[in-house]
Design an enzyme around this catalytic site. Structure first.
Site, PDB file in Angstrom:
ATOM      1  N   LYS A  46      -5.048  13.003   3.388  1.00 45.79           N
ATOM      2  CA  LYS A  46      -6.216  12.358   2.782  1.00 45.79           C
ATOM      3  C   LYS A  46      -7.405  12.719   3.673  1.00 45.79           C
ATOM      4  CE  LYS A  46      -8.184   9.593  -0.229  1.00 45.79           C
ATOM      5  NZ  LYS A  46      -8.364   9.979  -1.645  1.00 45.79           N
ATOM      6  N   ASP A  78       6.797   8.424   2.204  1.00 44.94           N
ATOM      7  CA  ASP A  78       7.545   7.296   1.642  1.00 44.94           C
ATOM      8  C   ASP A  78       7.195   7.129   0.171  1.00 44.94           C
ATOM      9  OD1 ASP A  78       9.154   4.902   1.630  1.00 44.94           O
ATOM     10  OD2 ASP A  78       7.266   3.775   1.632  1.00 44.94           O
TER      11      ASP A  78
END
Ligand code: IPM
Ligand code: MG
Length: 356
Positions: A191, A247
């Site tokens: 990000k 995850d």
């Protein structure tokens, strides 16, 4: 010399599915002469109930001394209100940290058999073959945190994300090497438009990739990657990403093949490695004997491949699972009319029959 497998069933369906996987390993051992031995240790809520800790020292020591660890799953509503440091999840997090299991491999393969179970259209998912390489011992999972403090008169909590250059380098190197054995493509997910850790991640992997001219590297922001996994999953070969993003993306990717009950994983360290299904302990169906054992059985195949270099034995397990599905056997998570309904035991027996 005998190869020591630490078996850590954990909670809920963990016990049922590890029992299936051990049966499969025993049969394989009879054919391929691997000389496996098994030591069982508790973890998670089960261990907490036994001795007040989700990860007893003896479980850590046994795991450390093993050639490989077969892990079931931990967690359950029963332990929702125990203090955070004693939650069942601490068992798996503690093993990762104590054993330095810095790579988490989550293969996502969608065969034509599984494609019809996908929430996506078969032509979008059939042939998907992704290896997710998730960093497993750093990032926000293991940064400093504060459960509660008063700041300017209001309560707040915080979790700190940090990554160092060597941490990013070693996971990136693993991803590059993995891509060399596959289709030579790595997608790094971050990000970097917002987060400093992501910018460091991107700089570091870009530099490291100069040493791998035969591997094509591209970068996706995590939000776009989540969308691309649904739009066109076949574009991906190796995906490498941080602990938290990995995850989340691996759960999304796991359902491309219809059921999370089919997805194995390997957590690789320098000394030993741990193998577990990516699904949880499913307290709602625990003890009913209906859990899908395939993800754990396929995790056992990864154990043979990555920890014991027993590729032929691993292939035999994977083939047996494919053939059992092709024969029409389905556990309830995948059952549809026209197929043969299997509980955990029947599925395991059918898979055992196909092992040769
Ligand atoms: C996983 C699980 C764990 C994680 C939980 C049980 C702590 O979701 O292995 O993906 O968040 O890593
Ligand atoms: Mg998860």
């Amino acid at each position: 010399m005998s190869k020591k497998i630490a078996v850590i069933p954990g909670d809920g369906i963990g016990k049922e599915i590890t029992a299936s996987a051990v049966e499969v390993l025993k049969k394989i051992d009879g054919i391929y002469h691997l000389d496996l031995s098994y030591e069982y240790r508790p973890a998670g809520g089960t261990a907490y109930d036994l001795c007040g800790s989700p990860l007893p020292q003896d479980t850590i020591d046994t795991a450390k001394a093993s050639d490989a660890i077969l892990f079931g799953a931990v967690g359950g509503n029963k332990w929702d209100n125990v203090e955070p440091s004693k939650r069942p999840e601490q068992a798996v997090l503690g093993l990762r940290k104590n054993l330095g299991l810095y790579v988490n491999l989550r293969p996502v393969k969608v065969s034509s058999v599984l494609a019809e179970y996908s929430p996506l259209k078969p032509d979008i998912v059939t042939g998907t073959d992704i290896m997710i390489v998730r960093e497993l011992v750093g990032g926000i999972y293991f940064g400093d945190r504060c459960e509660s403090e008063i700041h300017n008169g209001v309560e707040r909590a915080w979790d700190l994300e940090n990554y160092s250059v060597p941490e990013v380098e070693r996971i990136s190197r693993f991803a590059m090497e993995a891509a060399r054995k596959r289709r030579h493509k790595v997608t790094s997910v971050d990000k970097a438009n917002v987060l400093a850790t992501s910018r460091l991640w991107r700089r570091t992997i870009t530099k490291l990739a100069e040493g791998y001219p035969d591997v094509a590297l591209n970068h996706f922001y995590v939000d776009n990657c989540a969308m691309q996994l649904a739009l066109n999953p076949k574009q991906f070969d190796v995906i490498v990403t941080s602990n938290l993003f990995g995850d989340i993306l691996s759960d999304e990717a796991a359902v491309l093949g219809g059921s999370i009950g089919m997805m194995p994983s390997a957590s690789i360290g320098e000394m030993t490695s741990l193998y577990e299904p990516i699904h949880g302990s499913a307290p709602d169906i625990a003890g009913k004997g209906i859990a899908n054992p395939c993800a754990t059985i396929l995790s056992a195949a990864m154990l043979l491949r990555y920890s014991l270099d027993a590729d032929a034995a691993a292939d035999a397990i994977e083939r047996a699972v494919d053939e059992t599905l092709a024969d029409g056997w389905r556990t309830p998570d995948l059952y549809k009319e026209g197929f043969k309904k299997a509980n955990t035991d029947t599925m395991t027996e059918e898979i055992l029959k196909h092992i040769r």
